[in-house]
Design a protein around this motif. Sequence first.
Motif, PDB file in Angstrom:
ATOM      1  N   ALA A 276      11.137  -5.908  -1.020  1.00 47.15           N
ATOM      2  CA  ALA A 276      11.390  -4.954  -2.096  1.00 47.15           C
ATOM      3  C   ALA A 276      10.103  -4.398  -2.698  1.00 47.15           C
ATOM      4  O   ALA A 276      10.014  -3.224  -3.032  1.00 47.15           O
ATOM      5  CB  ALA A 276      12.222  -5.610  -3.202  1.00 47.15           C
TER       6      ALA A 276
ATOM      7  N   LEU B 264       7.435  -3.730  -1.331  1.00 45.12           N
ATOM      8  CA  LEU B 264       6.730  -2.766  -0.489  1.00 45.12           C
ATOM      9  C   LEU B 264       7.154  -1.325  -0.765  1.00 45.12           C
ATOM     10  O   LEU B 264       6.587  -0.391  -0.209  1.00 45.12           O
ATOM     11  CB  LEU B 264       6.918  -3.130   0.982  1.00 45.12           C
ATOM     12  CG  LEU B 264       6.203  -4.450   1.345  1.00 45.12           C
ATOM     13  CD1 LEU B 264       6.675  -4.959   2.687  1.00 45.12           C
ATOM     14  CD2 LEU B 264       4.689  -4.254   1.339  1.00 45.12           C
ATOM     15  N   ASP B 265       8.131  -1.164  -1.639  1.00 46.07           N
ATOM     16  CA  ASP B 265       8.501   0.176  -2.059  1.00 46.07           C
ATOM     17  C   ASP B 265       7.358   0.831  -2.819  1.00 46.07           C
ATOM     18  O   ASP B 265       7.348   2.034  -3.007  1.00 46.07           O
ATOM     19  CB  ASP B 265       9.706   0.111  -3.017  1.00 46.07           C
ATOM     20  CG  ASP B 265      10.996   0.244  -2.242  1.00 46.07           C
ATOM     21  OD1 ASP B 265      10.975  -0.024  -1.030  1.00 46.07           O
ATOM     22  OD2 ASP B 265      12.009   0.615  -2.857  1.00 46.07           O
ATOM     23  N   THR B 266       6.464   0.032  -3.286  1.00 48.87           N
ATOM     24  CA  THR B 266       5.319   0.607  -3.990  1.00 48.87           C
ATOM     25  C   THR B 266       4.056   0.000  -3.395  1.00 48.87           C
ATOM     26  O   THR B 266       4.101  -0.770  -2.450  1.00 48.87           O
ATOM     27  CB  THR B 266       5.407   0.332  -5.510  1.00 48.87           C
ATOM     28  OG1 THR B 266       4.344   1.011  -6.161  1.00 48.87           O
ATOM     29  CG2 THR B 266       5.296  -1.147  -5.821  1.00 48.87           C
ATOM     30  N   ARG B 267       2.956   0.340  -3.971  1.00 49.39           N
ATOM     31  CA  ARG B 267       1.681  -0.193  -3.543  1.00 49.39           C
ATOM     32  C   ARG B 267       1.613  -1.665  -3.945  1.00 49.39           C
ATOM     33  O   ARG B 267       1.817  -1.995  -5.112  1.00 49.39           O
ATOM     34  CB  ARG B 267       0.603   0.594  -4.283  1.00 49.39           C
ATOM     35  CG  ARG B 267      -0.754   0.100  -4.083  1.00 49.39           C
ATOM     36  CD  ARG B 267      -1.471   1.084  -3.190  1.00 49.39           C
ATOM     37  NE  ARG B 267      -2.707   0.510  -2.731  1.00 49.39           N
ATOM     38  CZ  ARG B 267      -2.937   0.240  -1.468  1.00 49.39           C
ATOM     39  NH1 ARG B 267      -2.026   0.501  -0.560  1.00 49.39           N
ATOM     40  NH2 ARG B 267      -4.083  -0.264  -1.084  1.00 49.39           N
TER      41      ARG B 267
ATOM     42  N   MET C 121       7.811   4.696   1.213  1.00 48.52           N
ATOM     43  CA  MET C 121       7.302   5.078  -0.094  1.00 48.52           C
ATOM     44  C   MET C 121       7.554   6.551  -0.386  1.00 48.52           C
ATOM     45  O   MET C 121       6.825   7.166  -1.156  1.00 48.52           O
ATOM     46  CB  MET C 121       5.804   4.793  -0.182  1.00 48.52           C
ATOM     47  CG  MET C 121       5.494   3.632  -1.137  1.00 48.52           C
ATOM     48  SD  MET C 121       3.822   3.676  -1.689  1.00 48.52           S
ATOM     49  CE  MET C 121       3.061   2.541  -0.522  1.00 48.52           C
TER      50      MET C 121
ATOM     51  N   ARG D 109      11.434   8.668  -4.480  1.00 49.26           N
ATOM     52  CA  ARG D 109      12.559   7.793  -4.823  1.00 49.26           C
ATOM     53  C   ARG D 109      13.831   8.604  -5.019  1.00 49.26           C
ATOM     54  O   ARG D 109      13.784   9.704  -5.572  1.00 49.26           O
ATOM     55  CB  ARG D 109      12.251   7.053  -6.124  1.00 49.26           C
ATOM     56  CG  ARG D 109      11.061   6.145  -6.061  1.00 49.26           C
ATOM     57  CD  ARG D 109      11.380   4.866  -6.792  1.00 49.26           C
ATOM     58  NE  ARG D 109      12.529   4.246  -6.177  1.00 49.26           N
ATOM     59  CZ  ARG D 109      12.470   3.211  -5.350  1.00 49.26           C
ATOM     60  NH1 ARG D 109      11.318   2.691  -5.055  1.00 49.26           N
ATOM     61  NH2 ARG D 109      13.561   2.708  -4.857  1.00 49.26           N
TER      62      ARG D 109
ATOM     63  N   ARG E 275       8.508   2.266 -12.468  1.00 45.46           N
ATOM     64  CA  ARG E 275       7.672   3.139 -11.635  1.00 45.46           C
ATOM     65  C   ARG E 275       6.184   2.812 -11.783  1.00 45.46           C
ATOM     66  O   ARG E 275       5.356   3.705 -11.956  1.00 45.46           O
ATOM     67  CB  ARG E 275       7.904   4.601 -12.000  1.00 45.46           C
ATOM     68  CG  ARG E 275       9.325   5.093 -11.799  1.00 45.46           C
ATOM     69  CD  ARG E 275       9.713   5.120 -10.330  1.00 45.46           C
ATOM     70  NE  ARG E 275      10.978   5.802 -10.100  1.00 45.46           N
ATOM     71  CZ  ARG E 275      12.168   5.177 -10.064  1.00 45.46           C
ATOM     72  NH1 ARG E 275      12.240   3.880 -10.237  1.00 45.46           N
ATOM     73  NH2 ARG E 275      13.264   5.872  -9.818  1.00 45.46           N
TER      74      ARG E 275
ATOM     75  N   ARG F  44      16.980   3.134  -7.686  1.00 45.80           N
ATOM     76  CA  ARG F  44      16.541   2.316  -8.809  1.00 45.80           C
ATOM     77  C   ARG F  44      16.378   3.193 -10.038  1.00 45.80           C
ATOM     78  O   ARG F  44      15.782   4.272  -9.947  1.00 45.80           O
ATOM     79  CB  ARG F  44      15.187   1.695  -8.483  1.00 45.80           C
ATOM     80  CG  ARG F  44      15.209   0.196  -8.435  1.00 45.80           C
ATOM     81  CD  ARG F  44      13.852  -0.324  -8.048  1.00 45.80           C
ATOM     82  NE  ARG F  44      13.739  -0.460  -6.599  1.00 45.80           N
ATOM     83  CZ  ARG F  44      14.101  -1.544  -5.942  1.00 45.80           C
ATOM     84  NH1 ARG F  44      14.603  -2.568  -6.583  1.00 45.80           N
ATOM     85  NH2 ARG F  44      13.966  -1.613  -4.630  1.00 45.80           N
ATOM     86  N   THR F  45      16.927   2.726 -11.131  1.00 44.20           N
ATOM     87  CA  THR F  45      16.822   3.476 -12.375  1.00 44.20           C
ATOM     88  C   THR F  45      15.382   3.909 -12.639  1.00 44.20           C
ATOM     89  O   THR F  45      14.455   3.160 -12.383  1.00 44.20           O
ATOM     90  CB  THR F  45      17.221   2.578 -13.561  1.00 44.20           C
ATOM     91  OG1 THR F  45      18.468   1.990 -13.262  1.00 44.20           O
ATOM     92  CG2 THR F  45      17.311   3.370 -14.842  1.00 44.20           C
ATOM     93  N   ASN F  46      15.219   5.052 -13.165  1.00 38.47           N
ATOM     94  CA  ASN F  46      13.912   5.490 -13.630  1.00 38.47           C
ATOM     95  C   ASN F  46      13.901   5.232 -15.132  1.00 38.47           C
ATOM     96  O   ASN F  46      14.520   5.947 -15.910  1.00 38.47           O
ATOM     97  CB  ASN F  46      13.708   6.968 -13.333  1.00 38.47           C
ATOM     98  CG  ASN F  46      12.350   7.439 -13.792  1.00 38.47           C
ATOM     99  OD1 ASN F  46      11.814   6.929 -14.771  1.00 38.47           O
ATOM    100  ND2 ASN F  46      11.783   8.397 -13.084  1.00 38.47           N
ATOM    101  N   LEU F  47      13.191   4.182 -15.492  1.00 37.47           N
ATOM    102  CA  LEU F  47      13.202   3.792 -16.900  1.00 37.47           C
ATOM    103  C   LEU F  47      12.489   4.792 -17.803  1.00 37.47           C
ATOM    104  O   LEU F  47      12.743   4.833 -18.999  1.00 37.47           O
ATOM    105  CB  LEU F  47      12.598   2.401 -17.066  1.00 37.47           C
ATOM    106  CG  LEU F  47      13.453   1.258 -16.517  1.00 37.47           C
ATOM    107  CD1 LEU F  47      12.732  -0.070 -16.658  1.00 37.47           C
ATOM    108  CD2 LEU F  47      14.789   1.199 -17.247  1.00 37.47           C
ATOM    109  N   GLN F  48      11.603   5.594 -17.230  1.00 37.27           N
ATOM    110  CA  GLN F  48      10.940   6.616 -18.055  1.00 37.27           C
ATOM    111  C   GLN F  48      12.007   7.572 -18.560  1.00 37.27           C
ATOM    112  O   GLN F  48      12.087   7.896 -19.740  1.00 37.27           O
ATOM    113  CB  GLN F  48       9.932   7.453 -17.256  1.00 37.27           C
ATOM    114  CG  GLN F  48       9.116   6.738 -16.225  1.00 37.27           C
ATOM    115  CD  GLN F  48       8.239   5.696 -16.832  1.00 37.27           C
ATOM    116  OE1 GLN F  48       7.864   5.803 -17.989  1.00 37.27           O
ATOM    117  NE2 GLN F  48       7.935   4.668 -16.099  1.00 37.27           N
TER     118      GLN F  48
ATOM    119  N   LEU G  87       9.550  -1.845 -10.404  1.00 38.79           N
ATOM    120  CA  LEU G  87       9.812  -0.625  -9.644  1.00 38.79           C
ATOM    121  C   LEU G  87      10.576   0.368 -10.517  1.00 38.79           C
ATOM    122  O   LEU G  87      10.339   1.569 -10.445  1.00 38.79           O
ATOM    123  CB  LEU G  87      10.603  -0.944  -8.378  1.00 38.79           C
ATOM    124  CG  LEU G  87       9.812  -1.721  -7.318  1.00 38.79           C
ATOM    125  CD1 LEU G  87      10.715  -2.140  -6.178  1.00 38.79           C
ATOM    126  CD2 LEU G  87       8.674  -0.880  -6.783  1.00 38.79           C
TER     127      LEU G  87
END
Lengths: 337, 337
Positions: free
Chosen positions: A140, A142-145, B1, B4, A121, B51-55, A118
Motif C-alpha cells: 500500500a 508504494l502508492d507514494t514515495r 503512482m 489518484r 496525500r 482513497r479519500t482526499n483529506l484536503q 495516503l
Amino acid sequence: MAQRPTMHDVAAAAGVSQAVVSLVLSGSSAGRASETTAQRVRDAAAELGYRTNLQAKSLKTGVTEIIGLVGDEVATSPFSGMMIKGAQDRAWQDQHTLMTVDTGGDDGLERAAIDTMLSHRVRGIIYTAMYHRELTVPAAALDTRVVCLNARDVDGRAPSVIPDEVTGGYEATRALLDAGHTRIGMINIHTSLPAATGRLEGYERALSEAGISRDPELIRPGDGTHRSGVRAIGDLLDLPSPPTAVFCGNDRTALGAYQALSARGLEVPGDISIVGFDDQDVLRDFFQPALTTVQLPFTEMGDRAAALALDAAAPAEVHLVHCPVIHRRSVGPPKGR
Amino acid sequence: MAQRPTMHDVAAAAGVSQAVVSLVLSGSSAGRASETTAQRVRDAAAELGYRTNLQAKSLKTGVTEIIGLVGDEVATSPFSGMMIKGAQDRAWQDQHTLMTVDTGGDDGLERAAIDTMLSHRVRGIIYTAMYHRELTVPAAALDTRVVCLNARDVDGRAPSVIPDEVTGGYEATRALLDAGHTRIGMINIHTSLPAATGRLEGYERALSEAGISRDPELIRPGDGTHRSGVRAIGDLLDLPSPPTAVFCGNDRTALGAYQALSARGLEVPGDISIVGFDDQDVLRDFFQPALTTVQLPFTEMGDRAAALALDAAAPAEVHLVHCPVIHRRSVGPPKGR
DNA sequence: ATGAAAGCGCTAACAC
DNA sequence: GTGTTAGCGCTTTCAT
C-alpha cells in the motif's frame, strides 16, 4: 478563535481582488502588483491575522507539504528520536512538516497509518525501523514515495538509508590495530542482525588486511546485553593467550566488559583496550574511562531519508551512511609495550 | 503512482453519481442508497484503489483530523517519546494524526512551527515540555486550542497536564514510613523545578502526618545528577544520627546513592532503604537490587493531553496525573528491627 | 433511492 | 497592474 479570515477578507480590507492577495502573499507578485498595493495587502493580512489555509492550497496544487514517518517504536526508542529529529529538520528546511505514527509493531495499525497518510496525500513516507534490519515495504505504501530508514527494503523497490556497519566495524578494529594491538577479540551481538554480520565483517576485513590470521576463539557470541558482555569477556580472558584488546558489538556489551574487568582488578585501557559500537547516549556516563566507540549517525540518516522522500526522482538505491569512530579514552597500547 | 482516483472516477465506475459515492463511503448511506448500489460503489472504490482526499474533505468541513504537538527536544528525550506515544494513541482512537515538531528550544522555530500548524488548521496544539516546568503559551498558539503537557501555563489560559509531584513524593515517603522507618532522609534535585518543590512538599507532608518532626539536616540539596547522589548520601551517612532510609529526588541520584553505599560496604535495603523517582527506563538495569521508585505517568499524560486537545469545551484547568509507586526491592525494615 | 448543484479557500490562466 | 474566472475533490442541501 472566531472564523479565520480568508483571502477574500484580506482583499476586502486592502481594497483589491482576492487574486492579487494570492499573488502578493505567495511572493510571486514581482512585476504583477505595485509595491504600494503589495504593502497594503501585507498590512491587511497582518492586521487580520490572516494565515494560509494549507488544505485549500494543497487541494488546488495537488501536493502537500507533509512527509509521513511510520515506524515501530518510533517514539519510544532513544535512537529513533534522533532519526526523527534529523528528518524533521531536513523536512523543515524544505517547508515540510512531519506526520509521525508509532505503530508499536502492530501490523493493523501500520496499515491504517499508511492509509491515513495516503489520504493526507503526504509527499512521501519514511518507513523507519527501530533496529537496523531488512524488511519488505507494505504494498500500500508504494502508492507514494517511500524511503526506508534504518532498514533495507529487500525487494529494492524503495531507497534505503542504513548505517555502514561494515566500515564501522572495520574502523573500530583499525583503531585497535593502530594502537599496536595484534590480538584483538570481538564480542558479537545477535547474529541475525545486519548490525552483527556487518560489524563482524568489518572486524575480519581489518584483521586480514593487517595480515593477522583469523582465530575463531577470539570471536565470541553474545546477544547485545550487559550480561553477555560480562560472560564473553570472561571467556576471552580465560583463554590460554587472551586478547589485549576487544571490539564489543555494542556499547551495552562493552559496559558489561568494563564491569567484569573492574571486578577482576583489570584496567581499561592499561590492561586491555575496548572499543564499543552505537555511542549510546544514556550509557555514556557509566563508562569510566570514557569509551571509544562507533557512532550510529542517526541524525544524518534521518536527514538523508527526508531528502530522498522529497526527491521523487531519486532511484531506489541503498544509501550507506558512514559511522565515525569517536575516540575517547578506552584505547591504549597493548600491555607490556 | 498515477493520478489518484477521485469520487468521480468511482462514481463513473459504479454507474452512479459522485454524491452517492460520498454518501456510501462516509457510511451515512443508511436509508439513502440501496444496499446493492452501496456494495457496487464500495467494490468500485476498492477496485480503483480510491482513497479519500483529506484536503478536500477538510476544506469542505472546516475541520482537520490533525493534532499538532510542539515541544523542545520532543524527539530526543526518552521521556517525551512516551508522551508522544500516549498522545498519538489517543488521537488515533479519535481518527486523528499527530503532526510533531521538535523545536530544539529555538524560539524562532517554535513560532514557525506554531504558524505552520495553524496554517494546517490543526484541531489543537499540544505544547510539550521535556522537563516539568512552568511556561507561558505563545500568543499565536492561542488562535487554536492549546494544551500544555508536562508544563503548567502560568497564565491559566490553557489546560495543563502535569504529574502530581506532591502526591508522588508523599507516597514515596509513605512507602518508607510503612516499612517502619522514622528517620528518613531526602536528597533533592534542582530546587527551581516544580518536580523538586513538589516532591519535597510531599515528603514533608508525609512526615508531619506521621508525627515526625522536621529535621533540616536530613534534607540535602542536589542537582539531580549521579554525582550529587554520591555526595549527598555520604553527608547523610556521616550525620551523628544517620537516616535508615532515603528518598532520592530522582533515579539518577538514587543510582549515585547505590554506588556510594556499595563502596562503603553497605547494603540496600539491609542497611538502608532507598526510594527513587522517575522510574527511568534506561537506568533500570543498573539497580542491584531493583529500585522502588515513583513512576512518571508520561503515557497517560500524553493521553490526557490529546483528549483535552480534542475537546474544545474543556476548561483551562490544571490536570494532575497520579504518579504511582512501583514497589521493587530497595525498601525493607529499618536495620536492627 | 438518486442526481444536480453550490461552495469550502485557494492558484493560475486569462482578460482588461 | 489588477480583476475575472474556472476549477481542485469533497460534503450537503434540495430536487426529482
